[in-house]
Structures are given as structure tokens and as C-alpha cells.
Design a protein around this motif. Structure first.
Motif, PDB file in Angstrom:
ATOM      1  N   ALA A  47      53.448  66.932  -9.193  1.00  0.00           N
ATOM      2  CA  ALA A  47      52.410  67.503  -9.453  1.00  0.00           C
ATOM      3  C   ALA A  47      52.628  67.888 -10.897  1.00  0.00           C
ATOM      4  N   ALA A  48      53.482  68.478 -11.267  1.00  0.00           N
ATOM      5  CA  ALA A  48      53.900  68.893 -12.671  1.00  0.00           C
ATOM      6  C   ALA A  48      53.912  67.765 -13.690  1.00  0.00           C
ATOM      7  N   LEU A  49      54.613  66.752 -13.203  1.00  0.00           N
ATOM      8  CA  LEU A  49      54.625  65.634 -13.980  1.00  0.00           C
ATOM      9  C   LEU A  49      53.065  64.803 -14.313  1.00  0.00           C
ATOM     10  N   GLN A  50      52.273  64.715 -13.139  1.00  0.00           N
ATOM     11  CA  GLN A  50      50.990  64.067 -13.285  1.00  0.00           C
ATOM     12  C   GLN A  50      50.133  65.268 -14.164  1.00  0.00           C
ATOM     13  N   THR A  51      50.412  66.307 -14.205  1.00  0.00           N
ATOM     14  CA  THR A  51      49.691  67.304 -15.059  1.00  0.00           C
ATOM     15  C   THR A  51      49.846  67.197 -16.388  1.00  0.00           C
ATOM     16  N   PHE A  52      51.329  67.016 -16.943  1.00  0.00           N
ATOM     17  CA  PHE A  52      51.485  66.650 -18.095  1.00  0.00           C
ATOM     18  C   PHE A  52      50.736  65.508 -18.752  1.00  0.00           C
ATOM     19  N   TYR A  53      50.974  64.515 -18.078  1.00  0.00           N
ATOM     20  CA  TYR A  53      50.160  63.251 -18.389  1.00  0.00           C
ATOM     21  C   TYR A  53      48.815  63.445 -18.492  1.00  0.00           C
ATOM     22  N   ARG A  54      48.187  64.154 -17.370  1.00  0.00           N
ATOM     23  CA  ARG A  54      46.540  64.487 -17.618  1.00  0.00           C
ATOM     24  C   ARG A  54      46.253  65.193 -18.842  1.00  0.00           C
ATOM     25  N   GLN A  55      47.125  65.927 -19.207  1.00  0.00           N
ATOM     26  CA  GLN A  55      46.759  66.834 -20.373  1.00  0.00           C
ATOM     27  C   GLN A  55      47.112  65.982 -21.716  1.00  0.00           C
ATOM     28  N   LEU A  56      48.088  65.154 -21.732  1.00  0.00           N
ATOM     29  CA  LEU A  56      48.267  64.327 -22.685  1.00  0.00           C
ATOM     30  C   LEU A  56      47.194  63.350 -23.145  1.00  0.00           C
ATOM     31  N   ALA A  57      46.809  62.799 -22.011  1.00  0.00           N
ATOM     32  CA  ALA A  57      45.684  61.900 -22.169  1.00  0.00           C
ATOM     33  C   ALA A  57      44.180  62.740 -22.641  1.00  0.00           C
ATOM     34  N   GLY A  58      44.178  64.083 -22.401  1.00  0.00           N
ATOM     35  CA  GLY A  58      43.009  64.615 -22.767  1.00  0.00           C
ATOM     36  C   GLY A  58      43.033  64.914 -24.147  1.00  0.00           C
ATOM     37  N   VAL A  59      44.162  65.349 -24.689  1.00  0.00           N
ATOM     38  CA  VAL A  59      44.605  65.568 -26.219  1.00  0.00           C
ATOM     39  C   VAL A  59      44.372  64.419 -26.899  1.00  0.00           C
ATOM     40  N   VAL A 212      61.119  67.820 -13.488  1.00  0.00           N
ATOM     41  CA  VAL A 212      61.104  66.716 -12.672  1.00  0.00           C
ATOM     42  C   VAL A 212      60.753  65.548 -13.153  1.00  0.00           C
ATOM     43  N   TRP A 213      61.253  65.361 -14.395  1.00  0.00           N
ATOM     44  CA  TRP A 213      61.027  64.328 -15.315  1.00  0.00           C
ATOM     45  C   TRP A 213      61.507  62.980 -14.860  1.00  0.00           C
ATOM     46  N   ARG A 214      60.881  61.813 -14.972  1.00  0.00           N
ATOM     47  CA  ARG A 214      61.414  60.473 -14.749  1.00  0.00           C
ATOM     48  C   ARG A 214      60.493  59.532 -15.611  1.00  0.00           C
ATOM     49  N   TRP A 215      61.107  58.681 -15.874  1.00  0.00           N
ATOM     50  CA  TRP A 215      60.261  57.725 -17.186  1.00  0.00           C
ATOM     51  C   TRP A 215      59.455  56.856 -16.064  1.00  0.00           C
ATOM     52  N   PRO A 216      58.237  56.616 -16.453  1.00  0.00           N
ATOM     53  CA  PRO A 216      57.336  55.589 -15.559  1.00  0.00           C
ATOM     54  C   PRO A 216      57.730  54.198 -15.714  1.00  0.00           C
ATOM     55  N   THR A 217      57.394  53.387 -14.698  1.00  0.00           N
ATOM     56  CA  THR A 217      57.328  51.930 -14.920  1.00  0.00           C
ATOM     57  C   THR A 217      56.146  51.714 -15.860  1.00  0.00           C
ATOM     58  N   TRP A 218      55.997  50.480 -16.462  1.00  0.00           N
ATOM     59  CA  TRP A 218      54.667  50.198 -17.323  1.00  0.00           C
ATOM     60  C   TRP A 218      53.458  50.398 -16.282  1.00  0.00           C
ATOM     61  N   PRO A 219      53.439  49.572 -15.155  1.00  0.00           N
ATOM     62  CA  PRO A 219      52.227  49.517 -14.376  1.00  0.00           C
ATOM     63  C   PRO A 219      51.887  51.159 -13.841  1.00  0.00           C
ATOM     64  N   ASP A 220      52.798  52.033 -13.546  1.00  0.00           N
ATOM     65  CA  ASP A 220      52.566  53.335 -13.207  1.00  0.00           C
ATOM     66  C   ASP A 220      52.045  54.327 -14.394  1.00  0.00           C
ATOM     67  N   LEU A 221      52.656  54.017 -15.715  1.00  0.00           N
ATOM     68  CA  LEU A 221      52.248  54.486 -16.805  1.00  0.00           C
ATOM     69  C   LEU A 221      50.796  54.419 -17.036  1.00  0.00           C
ATOM     70  N   GLY A 222      50.405  53.160 -16.828  1.00  0.00           N
ATOM     71  CA  GLY A 222      48.904  52.444 -17.136  1.00  0.00           C
ATOM     72  C   GLY A 222      48.048  53.497 -16.003  1.00  0.00           C
ATOM     73  N   LEU A 223      48.517  53.701 -14.865  1.00  0.00           N
ATOM     74  CA  LEU A 223      47.642  54.527 -13.828  1.00  0.00           C
ATOM     75  C   LEU A 223      47.764  55.779 -14.322  1.00  0.00           C
ATOM     76  N   LEU A 224      48.944  56.525 -14.799  1.00  0.00           N
ATOM     77  CA  LEU A 224      48.897  57.951 -15.134  1.00  0.00           C
ATOM     78  C   LEU A 224      48.073  58.218 -16.206  1.00  0.00           C
ATOM     79  N   ALA A 225      47.917  57.353 -17.214  1.00  0.00           N
ATOM     80  CA  ALA A 225      47.104  57.328 -18.386  1.00  0.00           C
ATOM     81  C   ALA A 225      45.659  57.278 -17.805  1.00  0.00           C
ATOM     82  N   LEU A 226      45.300  56.258 -16.861  1.00  0.00           N
ATOM     83  CA  LEU A 226      44.056  56.105 -16.376  1.00  0.00           C
ATOM     84  C   LEU A 226      43.548  57.602 -15.755  1.00  0.00           C
TER      85      LEU A 226
END
Length: 309
Positions: A47-59, A212-226
Motif C-alpha cells: 500500500a505504501a508503494l502504491q500511495t507513492f505512485y498515486r501521489q506522483l501521478a497527481g503531481v 517496501v521499494w521494488r522497481w516495477p515491470t513496465w506493464p505494472d508501471l503502466g497500471l500504477l500510473a493508470l
């Protein structure tokens, strides 16, 4: 006639409440899409990692708008409250994401509605608003609905575990951020509050994400950005809906996301909400709707009474 002008003409023929209702339905559908992605990505991205990507997309989405007048967007006289509100909002988001990952979508959605109930004591303690017996009674009835949802089932699956506690604490923290927003709107624009919530939220989301950091795969990065983009669009649709229609009419439509959550959980994750969850959710929705509609009517009456003549 262009498609844009045709669309504007069609929109102009709708009543304000109907336009608002469409925006609110769009917000409910988008919110369900976001929570579906949260749950789908949950096994690999905490959840903490997803929150980071959620905030990054908003910015990223807000940057072009801030660039037009960055001084105005960042102007504030109360940085302390903004920092506190953003830190509480990030913690609330992490706990909410954890609840959506661990609980059935219907359960997590139903528990999230308790933020209206938490607003009752917060309004009395923080905003010094008068709180009568009717308002307190409605909130207590709502919390009875929560107890029904949390009662232990035959297999012990419905009780106050960590996911349920996370959902309730998240709702209380979101209620606290809403209370802070009411204080800040006295001398800050909604856009300024949104910019600070996104920017400071991104900063505050970095430390827990690093644990809890891990580098996402490209498909997962797309889903996190979405997921992040959908979350921002959800907020936009909700604000547009409340601006277009009457708050008392728009509030019930927001609860349609519980219906969408049940459908998404059933068809995508094979979840079946228990009768206790549905019964408790109905009580929570009814009590929070009563509080919302009653407060709107009281505010309208106060405006009429304040008018001269």
C-alpha cells in the motif's frame, strides 16, 4: 457543427442536478476502477508503494496548471495546517489502500463511508460547531451499522482485524483532513489546497515507500500510473458533480460506488458480501445520508435567515 460544440449544446440542455449526477456517477465508476487496480496490484506492490505512485501521478497532472500561476497556487498563510493535513492524508491513503488490498471491495467501501460519522465529533471539537442530539443519534446509529458489519461470522472472517482497523482509522483521518479543509477554505482556494495536498503528499509518501521499494515491470508501471491518473480524475469528477448540482441531491449518488464495488468484487475477484456486511452497510449509508441531507438543509435555512428583509 463540431463534436465539441454539439457536446456543449447537449450538456446545456441538462438540468444542473442531472449534470451533477452524471459527474458523480463518473466519479463512482472511476473510483471502482482505481480500487480494482489497487487490489489487483496488491500482491506485488504494498500500500505504501502504491500511495507513492498515486501521489506522483497527481503531481504530474497538476504541474501544467500550477505553471500558469505558481505564485498564486502556492500562496498560503498557514503552512503548518497544510503540512499536518497532507501528512494525515498520506497516512489515511496508505491505510485505505491496505484495506482495499486485504478486504473484499464491498467491505472496504462500506467501512470507508464512516468518514461522515467521524465528522460529527470532529466538527464539535475542532470547528466548534453546535452538535444536537439528532446529529449525535444519527452518528451512533451509523456506528451500530459498523458493529454489525464487524460481528464475527461462523468462520471468524468478519471481526476487527488489522484490515478492518485500517479502514476505520483511514476514514477517521480522511474526516480530519476534510475538517482541516473547511478551516483552510476560509482564506485558501480549493486549487491551492489540491496543489499542496498533491505536492506535500508526494513528499510524505516517499519515506514509507522506500521501506517496501521494488522497481516495477513496465506493464505494472503502466497500471500504477493508470491507477494514479484515475484517482486524480475521480477527485475532479466528484468536485464537478458537487459544483453542478445540489449537495443534498448529489450525496446519495456517491453511494452507488458500493453497488459498483459489489459487482467488481463478484465478477473479478469472486467475492460474495455476507448478509451482515450488506445490512450494516445499509445502516451506515442511511445514517450518513441523513446527516448529509440534514446539514445541507440547515445551512440553506441559515442563509435564508441571514438575508435582509
Amino acid at each position: 457543427m463540431s463534436l465539441v460544440s454539439a457536446g456543449r449544446g447537449w450538456s446545456a440542455r441538462l438540468t444542473p442536478n442531472l449534470r451533477g449526477a452524471l459527474w458523480m456517477l463518473g466519479s463512482a465508476v472511476l473510483f471502482t476502477g482505481m480500487t480494482t487496480l489497487i487490489k489487483y496490484l496488491g500482491p506485488g506492490y504494498p500500500a505504501a508503494l502504491q500511495t507513492f505512485y498515486r501521489q506522483l501521478a497527481g503531481v504530474i497532472i497538476l504541474l501544467p496548471l500550477v505553471a500558469r500561476d505558481w505564485r498564486g497556487a502556492l500562496r498560503t498563510t498557514r503552512p503548518g495546517i497544510l503540512i499536518f493535513r497532507s501528512s494525515a492524508g498520506v497516512l489515511a491513503m496508505i491505510l485505505a489502500f491496505y484495506a482495499y488490498q486485504e478486504l473484499p471491495l464491498a467491505d472496504a467501501n462500506a467501512l470507508s463511508f464512516t468518514r461522515t460519522l467521524w465528522l460529527v465529533p470532529l466538527a464539535a471539537l475542532v470547528l466548534r460547531e453546535p452538535t444536537g442530539p439528532v446529529r449525535i443519534g444519527a452518528a451512533l446509529v451509523g456506528f451500530v451499522g459498523v458493529l454489525i458489519m464487524l460481528r464475527p461470522s461462523s468462520d471468524g472472517s468478519h471481526w476487527l482485524g488489522w484490515p478492518q482497523m485500517a479502514a476505520l482509522i483511514s476514514a477517521a483521518l480522511f474526516a480530519l483532513t476534510i475538517t482541516g479543509m473547511k478551516v483552510m477554505t476560509r482564506d485558501h482556494s480549493p486549487f491551492t489546497l489540491l496543489v499542496y495536498a498533491a505536492g506535500l503528499g508526494l513528499v510524505f509518501s516517499i519515506p514509507p515507500a522506500l521501506f517496501v521499494w521494488r522497481w516495477p515491470t513496465w506493464p505494472d508501471l503502466g497500471l500504477l500510473a493508470l491507477m494514479g491518473v484515475i484517482g486524480t480524475l475521480t477527485q475532479g469528477c466528484y468536485i464537478k458533480g458537487m459544483e453542478a448540482g445540489e449537495a443534498a441531491v448529489m450525496a446519495p449518488i456517491d453511494y452507488t460506488r458500493l453497488v459498483f464495488a459489489v459487482a467488481a468484487g463478484f465478477f473479478l475477484f469472486h467475492e460474495r458480501p455476507s448478509p451482515a456486511v450488506l445490512a450494516g452497510a445499509a445502516i451506515v449509508v442511511a445514517s450518513t445520508l441523513y446527516i448529509s441531507v440534514r446539514e445541507h438543509r440547515l445551512s440553506e435555512r441559515a442563509v435564508i435567515e441571514d438575508q435582509p428583509g
